[in-house]
Design an enzyme around this catalytic site. Structure first.
Site, short mmCIF file in Angstrom:
data_model
loop_
_atom_site.label_atom_id
_atom_site.label_comp_id
_atom_site.label_asym_id
_atom_site.label_seq_id
_atom_site.Cartn_x
_atom_site.Cartn_y
_atom_site.Cartn_z
N SER A 110 0.84 -1.19 0.00
CA SER A 110 0.00 0.00 0.00
C SER A 110 0.87 1.24 0.00
CB SER A 110 -0.91 0.01 1.24
OG SER A 110 -1.43 1.29 1.49
N LYS A 135 -3.27 -20.81 11.24
CA LYS A 135 -3.30 -22.01 12.07
C LYS A 135 -3.57 -23.29 11.27
CE LYS A 135 -2.82 -20.62 16.45
NZ LYS A 135 -1.84 -21.21 17.39
N SER A 164 -8.66 -21.14 21.67
CA SER A 164 -9.66 -20.08 21.77
C SER A 164 -10.46 -19.93 20.49
CB SER A 164 -8.97 -18.75 22.09
OG SER A 164 -8.12 -18.36 21.02
N ASP A 181 14.34 -6.83 5.14
CA ASP A 181 15.23 -6.58 6.28
C ASP A 181 14.71 -7.27 7.54
OD1 ASP A 181 16.82 -4.82 4.75
OD2 ASP A 181 15.49 -3.13 5.22
N GLY A 236 1.58 -15.32 20.42
CA GLY A 236 0.72 -15.90 21.43
C GLY A 236 1.55 -16.91 22.20
N GLY A 237 1.44 -18.18 21.84
CA GLY A 237 2.28 -19.20 22.46
C GLY A 237 3.65 -19.32 21.81
N LEU A 274 3.98 -19.46 15.67
CA LEU A 274 4.16 -18.74 14.42
C LEU A 274 5.51 -18.04 14.37
CD1 LEU A 274 3.14 -17.74 11.70
CD2 LEU A 274 1.95 -15.88 12.90
N GLU A 321 3.15 -8.45 21.18
CA GLU A 321 2.16 -8.96 22.13
C GLU A 321 1.26 -7.83 22.60
OE1 GLU A 321 3.84 -12.54 24.74
OE2 GLU A 321 5.07 -10.74 24.99
N LYS A 361 -9.05 -2.28 2.48
CA LYS A 361 -10.25 -3.10 2.22
C LYS A 361 -10.05 -4.55 2.66
CE LYS A 361 -11.26 0.78 0.36
NZ LYS A 361 -11.82 1.83 1.27
N SER A 370 -2.11 -12.43 10.66
CA SER A 370 -2.23 -13.86 10.91
C SER A 370 -3.63 -14.44 10.78
CB SER A 370 -1.68 -14.19 12.30
OG SER A 370 -2.37 -13.46 13.30
#
Length: 320
Positions: free
Chosen positions: A26, A51, A76, A170, A177-178, A181, A202, A271, A302
Site C-alpha cells: 500500500s 493455524k 480459543s 530486512d 501468542g504461544g 508462528l 504482544e 479493504k 495472521s
C-alpha cells in the site's frame, strides 16, 4: 531446534490443501511508516488464519490407528477451526476444548467443520489438565496449538511463501501468542536469509513472552484481558521459547486502542478484514516501534476471523 529442512518438508506435505496467501502493499502505508511494507495476508488461508498450516501438517503425520481414534485440541478459536477442518480432510474425528467466552463466529465455524466442542472456564479451569484427561479417557491424540514441532514447522511455511515472493526483506514482524508462528517464522526466514531480523508483538497485559525473555526463563501470567483473543497464552511454549530467545531480536507491546487503529486502517485503506490478533503486528509498525534502519519489512496478518460484534464496535468507534 527446528530446521529449514523441517519446514520445507512441511510445505511439501500440506501445499495441496493450503492456500498460497497473497502479499499486499500500500502506497499509503509506506508513506505513513516511511518503510516498504509487505503484508502477508493469512486471513485468506483456509479456516481464515495461519493455524490451518500447522494443524494440517500435524494431523497429516498421524498413523492410521491414531486417525481412527480421533484428535483433541484446546484453543480459543482459530486453532480449533484449523484442527476441525484438517481432521475432516484426513478422515478423523476432532474434539475441541474451547473457552466458554470464545468468539461466537469461531465457535460456529468449528461446528460447521464437524468439530465436537467442550467448553471450559479459562479463568478457573486448568485447560491442560482437562485436555490430558479427555485424551486419556477417549484415546485421542493431542494436537497442540503451538508447542509441537510439526505445528511449528507448518506455521513456518508462511515465511517460506513470503520470502519466495519478497526475498530481500530486512525484517519480519509477527504476532506472538504461544510462539508457534514466530518460532516457525524465525527458523524459516533465517534458514533462507541469516541476516533477516525477527520482531514479535504482544498485547499489553498479555506479554508473557516479553517477561520470559527479560527473566531468562518461561514466566506464567494470569489469563489476560485483551481484544486480541487469539493471543491470550499465559506462558510461552517449552519448545518455542528457546527458539524465540535465540532468534528474535525484540518483542514489542501494543495497546488495544492501537490494535483497533490497525483494524480500521486495514478496513478503510486496504479493504481487508482482519481480526485483532491478526492486526497486532501491523499496529506495531504503524506506531513506529521498529528500528529506523529497517526499511523493507514483512508483516504477517495472521487471521481474519473477527467477531461481528467486535467489528461493529470498531466501525462505530470514534478515533482521535
Amino acid at each position: 531446534m527446528l530446521s529449514i529442512q523441517d519446514i520445507r518438508e512441511a510445505m511439501e506435505r500440506i501445499h495441496r490443501h493450503t492456500t498460497r496467501t497473497p502479499v499486499f502493499t500500500s502506497r499509503s502505508l509506506n508513506e505513513w511508516t516511511g518503510k516498504e511494507v509487505y503484508l502477508k495476508c493469512e486471513s485468506f488461508q483456509k479456516g481464515g488464519a495461519f493455524k490451518f498450516r500447522g494443524a494440517l501438517h500435524a494431523i497429516s503425520r498421524l498413523t492410521d490407528e491414531e486417525k481412527k481414534r480421533g484428535v483433541i485440541s484446546a484453543s480459543s478459536g482459530n486453532h480449533a477451526q484449523a484442527v476441525a477442518l484438517a481432521a475432516r480432510i484426513h478422515g478423523t474425528v476432532p474434539v475441541l476444548l474451547m473457552p466458554a467466552d470464545a468468539v461466537e463466529v469461531k465457535v460456529e465455524a468449528v461446528h460447521s467443520y464437524g468439530g465436537t466442542i467442550i467448553f471450559y472456564d479459562r479463568f478457573h479451569d486448568d485447560r491442560d489438565t482437562l485436555e490430558k484427561n479427555l485424551a486419556h479417557e477417549r484415546g485421542l491424540t493431542i494436537i497442540p496449538p503451538y508447542d509441537h514441532p510439526h505445528v511449528m514447522a507448518g506455521a513456518g511455511t508462511v515465511a517460506l511463501e513470503l520470502l519466495e515472493e519478497v526475498p530481500d526483506l530486512d525484517a519480519i514482524v509477527v504476532p506472538v501468542g504461544g510462539g508457534g508462528l514466530i518460532s516457525g517464522t524465525a527458523c524459516a526466514a533465517q534458514g533462507i536469509r541469516p541476516s533477516i531480523r525477527i520482531f514479535g508483538v504482544e498485547p499489553e497485559g498479555a506479554e508473557d513472552t516479553l517477561k520470559s525473555i527479560r527473566s531468562g526463563k518461561r514466566v506464567q501470567i494470569n489469563p489476560p484481558d485483551t481484544i486480541a483473543d487469539g493471543l491470550r497464552a499465559t506462558r510461552p511454549g517449552l519448545l518455542t521459547f528457546p527458539i524465540i530467545q535465540k532468534r528474535v531480536e525484540n518483542i514489542f507491546t501494543t495497546r488495544d486502542s492501537e490494535i483497533v487503529e490497525a483494524i480500521r486502517f486495514c478496513l478503510f485503506r486496504l479493504k481487508l478484514v482482519i481480526e485483532p490478533s491478526g492486526a497486532i503486528a501491523l499496529a506495531a509498525v504503524l506506531k513506529n516501534r521498529l528500528p529506523s534502519d529497517v526499511k523493507r519489512v514483512g508483516v504477517i496478518l495472521s487471521g481474519g476471523n473477527i467477531d461481528p460484534g467486535c467489528l461493529r464496535s470498531i466501525l462505530e468507534s470514534k478515533q482521535d
